[in-house]
Design a protein around this motif. Structure first.
Motif, PDB file in Angstrom:
ATOM      1  N   UNK A   1       0.813  -1.211   0.000  1.00  0.00           N
ATOM      2  CA  UNK A   1       0.000   0.000   0.000  1.00  0.00           C
ATOM      3  C   UNK A   1       0.850   1.265   0.000  1.00  0.00           C
ATOM      4  N   UNK A   2       1.949   1.224   0.777  1.00  0.00           N
ATOM      5  CA  UNK A   2       2.847   2.388   0.812  1.00  0.00           C
ATOM      6  C   UNK A   2       3.425   2.675  -0.568  1.00  0.00           C
ATOM      7  N   UNK A   3       3.595   1.615  -1.347  1.00  0.00           N
ATOM      8  CA  UNK A   3       4.142   1.799  -2.693  1.00  0.00           C
ATOM      9  C   UNK A   3       3.059   2.109  -3.726  1.00  0.00           C
ATOM     10  N   UNK A   4       1.831   2.231  -3.257  1.00  0.00           N
ATOM     11  CA  UNK A   4       0.758   2.686  -4.158  1.00  0.00           C
ATOM     12  C   UNK A   4      -0.070   1.596  -4.809  1.00  0.00           C
ATOM     13  N   UNK A   5       0.188   0.320  -4.459  1.00  0.00           N
ATOM     14  CA  UNK A   5      -0.610  -0.753  -5.068  1.00  0.00           C
ATOM     15  C   UNK A   5      -1.965  -0.863  -4.381  1.00  0.00           C
ATOM     16  N   UNK A   6      -2.910  -1.491  -5.091  1.00  0.00           N
ATOM     17  CA  UNK A   6      -4.238  -1.687  -4.511  1.00  0.00           C
ATOM     18  C   UNK A   6      -4.403  -3.111  -4.008  1.00  0.00           C
ATOM     19  N   UNK A   7      -5.256  -3.265  -3.005  1.00  0.00           N
ATOM     20  CA  UNK A   7      -5.526  -4.583  -2.445  1.00  0.00           C
ATOM     21  C   UNK A   7      -7.021  -4.881  -2.550  1.00  0.00           C
ATOM     22  N   UNK A   8      -7.337  -6.005  -3.173  1.00  0.00           N
ATOM     23  CA  UNK A   8      -8.732  -6.454  -3.252  1.00  0.00           C
ATOM     24  C   UNK A   8      -8.893  -7.675  -2.355  1.00  0.00           C
ATOM     25  N   UNK A   9      -9.996  -7.722  -1.637  1.00  0.00           N
ATOM     26  CA  UNK A   9     -10.299  -8.900  -0.825  1.00  0.00           C
ATOM     27  C   UNK A   9     -11.262  -9.790  -1.616  1.00  0.00           C
ATOM     28  N   UNK A  10     -10.737 -10.945  -2.040  1.00  0.00           N
ATOM     29  CA  UNK A  10     -11.441 -11.832  -2.971  1.00  0.00           C
ATOM     30  C   UNK A  10     -12.400 -12.762  -2.225  1.00  0.00           C
ATOM     31  N   UNK A  11     -13.407 -13.243  -2.923  1.00  0.00           N
ATOM     32  CA  UNK A  11     -14.352 -14.228  -2.379  1.00  0.00           C
ATOM     33  C   UNK A  11     -14.929 -13.758  -1.046  1.00  0.00           C
ATOM     34  N   UNK A  12     -15.177 -12.467  -0.929  1.00  0.00           N
ATOM     35  CA  UNK A  12     -15.632 -11.920   0.340  1.00  0.00           C
ATOM     36  C   UNK A  12     -16.979 -12.518   0.726  1.00  0.00           C
ATOM     37  N   UNK A  13     -17.067 -12.930   1.984  1.00  0.00           N
ATOM     38  CA  UNK A  13     -18.314 -13.512   2.471  1.00  0.00           C
ATOM     39  C   UNK A  13     -18.244 -15.016   2.665  1.00  0.00           C
ATOM     40  N   UNK A  14     -17.220 -15.648   2.071  1.00  0.00           N
ATOM     41  CA  UNK A  14     -17.151 -17.109   2.196  1.00  0.00           C
ATOM     42  C   UNK A  14     -16.284 -17.544   3.363  1.00  0.00           C
ATOM     43  N   UNK A  15     -15.412 -16.666   3.822  1.00  0.00           N
ATOM     44  CA  UNK A  15     -14.497 -17.048   4.902  1.00  0.00           C
ATOM     45  C   UNK A  15     -15.082 -16.635   6.241  1.00  0.00           C
ATOM     46  N   UNK A  16     -14.257 -16.050   7.065  1.00  0.00           N
ATOM     47  CA  UNK A  16     -14.724 -15.660   8.386  1.00  0.00           C
ATOM     48  C   UNK A  16     -15.374 -14.291   8.362  1.00  0.00           C
ATOM     49  N   UNK A  17     -15.009 -13.520   7.334  1.00  0.00           N
ATOM     50  CA  UNK A  17     -15.571 -12.181   7.161  1.00  0.00           C
ATOM     51  C   UNK A  17     -15.608 -11.419   8.471  1.00  0.00           C
ATOM     52  N   UNK A  18     -14.527 -11.506   9.207  1.00  0.00           N
ATOM     53  CA  UNK A  18     -14.461 -10.772  10.449  1.00  0.00           C
ATOM     54  C   UNK A  18     -14.389  -9.287  10.118  1.00  0.00           C
ATOM     55  N   UNK A  19     -15.380  -8.562  10.577  1.00  0.00           N
ATOM     56  CA  UNK A  19     -15.459  -7.164  10.175  1.00  0.00           C
ATOM     57  C   UNK A  19     -14.316  -6.330  10.744  1.00  0.00           C
ATOM     58  N   UNK A  20     -13.783  -6.781  11.878  1.00  0.00           N
ATOM     59  CA  UNK A  20     -12.682  -6.002  12.455  1.00  0.00           C
ATOM     60  C   UNK A  20     -11.461  -6.038  11.527  1.00  0.00           C
ATOM     61  N   UNK A  21     -11.374  -7.093  10.693  1.00  0.00           N
ATOM     62  CA  UNK A  21     -10.266  -7.158   9.742  1.00  0.00           C
ATOM     63  C   UNK A  21     -10.306  -5.989   8.768  1.00  0.00           C
ATOM     64  N   UNK A  22     -11.502  -5.629   8.382  1.00  0.00           N
ATOM     65  CA  UNK A  22     -11.627  -4.577   7.376  1.00  0.00           C
ATOM     66  C   UNK A  22     -11.086  -3.255   7.906  1.00  0.00           C
ATOM     67  N   UNK A  23     -11.147  -3.103   9.208  1.00  0.00           N
ATOM     68  CA  UNK A  23     -10.646  -1.878   9.814  1.00  0.00           C
ATOM     69  C   UNK A  23      -9.116  -1.933   9.893  1.00  0.00           C
ATOM     70  N   UNK A  24      -8.615  -3.130  10.207  1.00  0.00           N
ATOM     71  CA  UNK A  24      -7.173  -3.253  10.453  1.00  0.00           C
ATOM     72  C   UNK A  24      -6.342  -3.401   9.200  1.00  0.00           C
ATOM     73  N   UNK A  25      -6.928  -4.020   8.176  1.00  0.00           N
ATOM     74  CA  UNK A  25      -6.135  -4.281   6.983  1.00  0.00           C
ATOM     75  C   UNK A  25      -6.411  -3.246   5.903  1.00  0.00           C
TER      76      UNK A  25
END
Ligand code: C2E
Ligand code: MG
Ligand code: MG
Length: 355
Positions: free
Chosen positions: A241-265
């Motif tokens: 992220x510091x280098x400007x790349x984007x991060x997509x979270x794939x297959x969202x909803x099938x794993x643990x979908x811990x919402x606190x992750x969205x805040x931290x990552x």
């Protein structure tokens, strides 16, 4: 036999029922906690069993059979037992052959990145693509990733494959840039590639070499990656992220979908898994879920891509809930790079006509 592998020979047993009883007793005994320096430690055992003379009689062969059965037990979660049967040897041979073929495929450049358009529903524009790997196998023809990615991950070959994919993606982005397209490309990344298989510095080098903006390349990861080793994953993601790349979270909803992750990552975009889109209808719970994801993402300043859009009904529902991005067979299947332009134009013409 090895660090945590033991052989047990039962020379007098003939009835398989008796073997089962002995094995059950053994598992029960091993399941009792061992107290080590006042701490009770719980163990479990996985057992692979082979019979003489049914499966063979020489020792190396019997040991190999038992290990094949054992490996299968461990691969399916462990703490269980399984008798050897010849299909295990066949599966192992198939795997060995495929691993050889994969090594060869890397040397001989048999991989190809197919591109599946991602559509901006607000502008009715193909805003970019997801890169999906295919293997042109000399004998089997076009092989889909689900058949070889798991083995590539287990063997570590995914690291070389991933570096090849990165290079190819950068070449594609440079080509789009030259043609005056402002498009994004996302690459799938396996947990096994993080952090040292795909170091952020190498990703940065690759885009720099091709004269591409880091902001145009996205890395798709799944929640599993975040859970496996949170500290490592977090520093890898932050470095990207510091280098400007984007991060997509794939297959969202099938794993643990811990919402606190969205805040931290540091995640830019959520890709709603296609299983939700597939089962979506006017008043179902899947529709409510996607709607909630769209609202939440908006609140967190993230984008949403709906995956696996296959028909106009699904598209209509997604538009109604103002989901901005979509991808799926309804627009286009993943296509070879040289067919992407035609696919993109066709989609835009179709959306323009119907809206
Ligand atoms: P994914 O990243 O979730 O990719 C989406 C999958 O859904 C793709 O399967 C795509 O072809 C398929 N798909 C797209 N639209 C639709 C639709 O409308 N309906 C249905 N039913 N399916 C649709 P594909 O290409 O077989 O890839 C499978 C998985 O393999 C990917 O899932 C990804 O996890 C992995 N993969 C693909 N390429 C790479 C790669 O270069 N590196 C790594 N590490 N993994 C990869
Ligand atoms: Mg993906
Ligand atoms: Mg996906």
């Amino acid at each position: 036999l090895g660090g945590d592998r033991f052989a047990l020979v039962l020379p007098e047993v003939v009835e398989s029922e008796t073997i089962d009883q002995i094995m059950a007793r053994l598992q029960k005994a091993l399941a009792k906690p061992f107290v080590i320096e006042d701490t009770p430690l719980q163990m479990h055992a996985s057992l692979g069993i082979t019979l003489c003379p049914r499966d063979g009689c020489d020792i190396p062969r019997l040991l190999r059979n038992a290990e094949l059965a054992l490996d299968r037990v461990k691969a399916s979660g462990g703490n269980n037992r399984l008798y050897y049967d010849p299909s295990l040897a066949e599966a192992a041979e198939f795997r060995r052959q495929m691993e050889n073929d994969l090594r060869q495929a890397i040397r001989q450049n048999e991989f190809e990145l197919f591109l599946q358009p991602i559509i901006d529903l607000e502008q009715n524009l193909t805003t970019g693509a997801e890169a999906l790997i295919r293997w042109r196998h000399p004998k089997q023809g076009l092989v889909q990733p689900d058949t070889f990615i798991p083995l590539a991950e287990e063997t570590g070959l995914i690291e070389d494959i991933g570096l090849w994919a990165l290079e190819t993606a950068c070449r594609q982005l440079a080509e789009w840039q030259r043609a005056g397209h402002d498009r994004y490309l996302s690459l799938n990344v396996s947990g096994r590639q993080i952090p040292s298989g795909l170091p952020p510095t190498r990703v940065a080098d690759a885009v720099a070499r091709h004269g591409v903006e880091p902001g145009h390349l996205a890395l798709e990861i799944t929640e599993g990656v975040l859970l496996a080793d949170t500290v490592k994953a977090l520093s890898w993601l932050n470095a990207l992220r510091e280098r400007g790349f984007r991060i997509y979270l794939d297959d969202f909803g099938t794993g643990y979908s811990s919402l606190s992750y969205l805040k931290r990552f540091p995640v830019d975009t959520l890709k709603v898994d296609k299983s939700f889109v597939r089962d979506m209808n006017e008043d179902g719970s899947d529709r409510a879920l996607i709607e909630a994801v769209v609202a939440m993402a908006r609140g967190l300043g993230m984008n949403v891509v709906a995956e696996g859009v296959e028909n106009a009904t699904q598209l209509g529902l997604l538009r109604a809930m103002t989901c901005r991005y979509a991808q799926g067979y309804h627009f286009s299947r993943p296509v070879p790079a040289d067919q992407f332009e035609v696919a993109a134009r066709e989609i835009e013409a179709r959306l323009g006509r119907h809206d």
